[in-house]
Design a protein around this motif. Structure first.
Motif, short mmCIF file in Angstrom:
data_model
loop_
_atom_site.label_atom_id
_atom_site.label_comp_id
_atom_site.label_asym_id
_atom_site.label_seq_id
_atom_site.Cartn_x
_atom_site.Cartn_y
_atom_site.Cartn_z
N ALA A 171 16.81 -13.99 45.44
CA ALA A 171 15.62 -14.73 45.83
C ALA A 171 14.38 -13.86 45.71
O ALA A 171 13.31 -14.32 45.30
CB ALA A 171 15.77 -15.27 47.25
N ALA A 172 14.51 -12.57 46.08
CA ALA A 172 13.38 -11.65 45.99
C ALA A 172 12.97 -11.44 44.54
O ALA A 172 11.78 -11.50 44.20
CB ALA A 172 13.73 -10.32 46.64
N GLN A 173 13.93 -11.20 43.64
CA GLN A 173 13.62 -10.94 42.24
C GLN A 173 13.08 -12.18 41.54
O GLN A 173 12.45 -12.07 40.49
CB GLN A 173 14.85 -10.41 41.53
N ALA A 174 13.33 -13.36 42.10
CA ALA A 174 12.80 -14.60 41.50
C ALA A 174 11.28 -14.62 41.53
O ALA A 174 10.65 -15.35 40.77
CB ALA A 174 13.36 -15.82 42.24
N ASN A 175 10.67 -13.81 42.41
CA ASN A 175 9.21 -13.74 42.51
C ASN A 175 8.64 -12.46 41.92
O ASN A 175 7.45 -12.19 42.06
CB ASN A 175 8.79 -13.85 43.98
N TYR A 187 2.79 -12.02 48.62
CA TYR A 187 3.66 -11.66 49.74
C TYR A 187 4.67 -12.79 49.95
O TYR A 187 4.35 -13.98 49.81
CB TYR A 187 2.84 -11.43 51.01
N PHE A 188 5.91 -12.40 50.28
CA PHE A 188 7.00 -13.35 50.39
C PHE A 188 7.88 -13.00 51.59
O PHE A 188 8.26 -11.85 51.77
CB PHE A 188 7.86 -13.34 49.11
N TRP A 189 8.18 -14.01 52.41
CA TRP A 189 9.10 -13.86 53.55
C TRP A 189 10.34 -14.70 53.27
O TRP A 189 10.26 -15.93 53.18
CB TRP A 189 8.47 -14.33 54.85
N GLN A 190 11.48 -14.04 53.17
CA GLN A 190 12.73 -14.74 52.90
C GLN A 190 13.28 -15.33 54.21
O GLN A 190 13.47 -14.62 55.19
CB GLN A 190 13.76 -13.80 52.29
N LEU A 191 13.52 -16.64 54.21
CA LEU A 191 14.05 -17.32 55.40
C LEU A 191 15.55 -17.52 55.33
O LEU A 191 16.16 -17.93 56.32
CB LEU A 191 13.36 -18.69 55.56
N GLY A 192 16.15 -17.24 54.17
CA GLY A 192 17.58 -17.42 54.00
C GLY A 192 17.90 -18.64 53.18
O GLY A 192 17.13 -19.61 53.12
N TYR A 243 11.85 -19.59 51.29
CA TYR A 243 10.95 -18.50 51.64
C TYR A 243 9.53 -19.00 51.83
O TYR A 243 9.14 -20.06 51.32
CB TYR A 243 10.98 -17.41 50.56
N LEU A 244 8.75 -18.24 52.59
CA LEU A 244 7.31 -18.47 52.71
C LEU A 244 6.60 -17.56 51.72
O LEU A 244 7.08 -16.47 51.40
CB LEU A 244 6.84 -18.17 54.13
#
Length: 265
Positions: free
Chosen positions: A30-34, A190-195, A199-200
């Motif tokens: 999910a992180a690398q998707a952004n 900036y990205f916050w992963q919610l699971g 994500y936000l």
């Protein structure tokens, strides 16, 4: 009985380890998707709807769709990103009738050399060029422009990732009767992963048009969802952006919606 208890504990512990590994893999994906510098071929469609423009009539609006293609080169050390905008500009006439102009904007591309590239941090810098491909004078500058782009993405945490894109370009050729350009853009993200892929996010673009003395400083907070289907990662998102400072003809409020596709090797 002891053997049964030991087997149960081992099975339970193994299940926890597998679940943690799956969660870590999912968060990393999910992180690398952004990550704009990810070592994957990518195609994205982004739409900016701007219903309110500063220093313009109330009925004025603009809608721009960007189609972007990114391709890693030389085993990921270089990344080529090409972007083409399709815009609709609405301006009311003296009778308050909104006349619209639609068509292509100016094509842009940059080549990034990734001087830092590992599992947690990616940084790159390189030349940028824009071509005067706009189908109407209202939708482009009429100038060839050159400059640079610097981009960074930090994903040391599986929960929070951040980075930024800084670009600057100025005109060096083109239509002599059009105003020269000197344009910078700063895009923090900036990205916050919610699971579970949710994500936000925030990726506002701070526009600094030095020649027209037009500036826009928006803040943003939206939500996105990452879904992997076989070898393709789909990243869908929507993000409202509100400008805390505007000068010149710039959006006061805009809504970003888009979908990014990453094609895994």
């Amino acid at each position: 009985m002891k053997r049964l208890l030991l087997a149960t504990l081992l099975t339970f512990s193994f299940g926890i380890l597998v679940a943690q590994e799956a969660e870590t893999t999912e968060s990393s994906s999910a992180a690398q998707a952004n990550n704009p510098l990810a070592d994957m071929t990518a195609l994205s469609f982004q739409n900016y709807y701007m219903p309110k423009l500063s220093e313009a009539p109330d009925a004025a609006f603009m809608n721009t769709t960007w189609v972007r293609f990114a391709k890693p080169i030389a085993k990921g050390k270089l990344l080529l990103r090409a972007s083409m905008p399709f815009s609709t500009l609405g301006m009311p006439n003296a009778n308050n009738v909104v006349n619209t102009t639609s068509g292509l904007g100016d094509f842009n591309a940059f080549l990034s050399y990734n001087f830092i590239s590992n599992e947690t941090t990616t940084m790159g810098i390189g030349p940028s060029v824009s071509a005067p491909t706009a189908s109407d004078d209202l939708l482009g500058t009429g100038k060839w422009q050159g400059g640079f782009a610097f981009v960074a993405f930090v994903a040391k945490s599986p929960v929070f990732q951040f980075g930024g894109l800084i670009t600057w370009q100025a005109s060096f050729a083109g239509e002599s009767d059009r105003q020269s350009t000197s344009l910078a853009a700063v895009q923090p993200f900036y990205f916050w992963q919610l699971g579970k892929g949710t994500y936000l996010r925030g990726v506002p673009i701070w526009v600094l048009d030095f020649k027209k003395e037009a500036y826009s400083i928006p803040l943003a907070l939206g939500i996105g969802k990452v879904v992997k289907v076989e070898s393709t990662v789909f990243n869908l998102y929507v993000e409202p952006q509100y400008s805390i400072y505007v000068e010149g003809v710039q959006p006061v409020f805009q809504l970003l919606a888009g979908i990014n596709l990453q094609f895994m090797k």
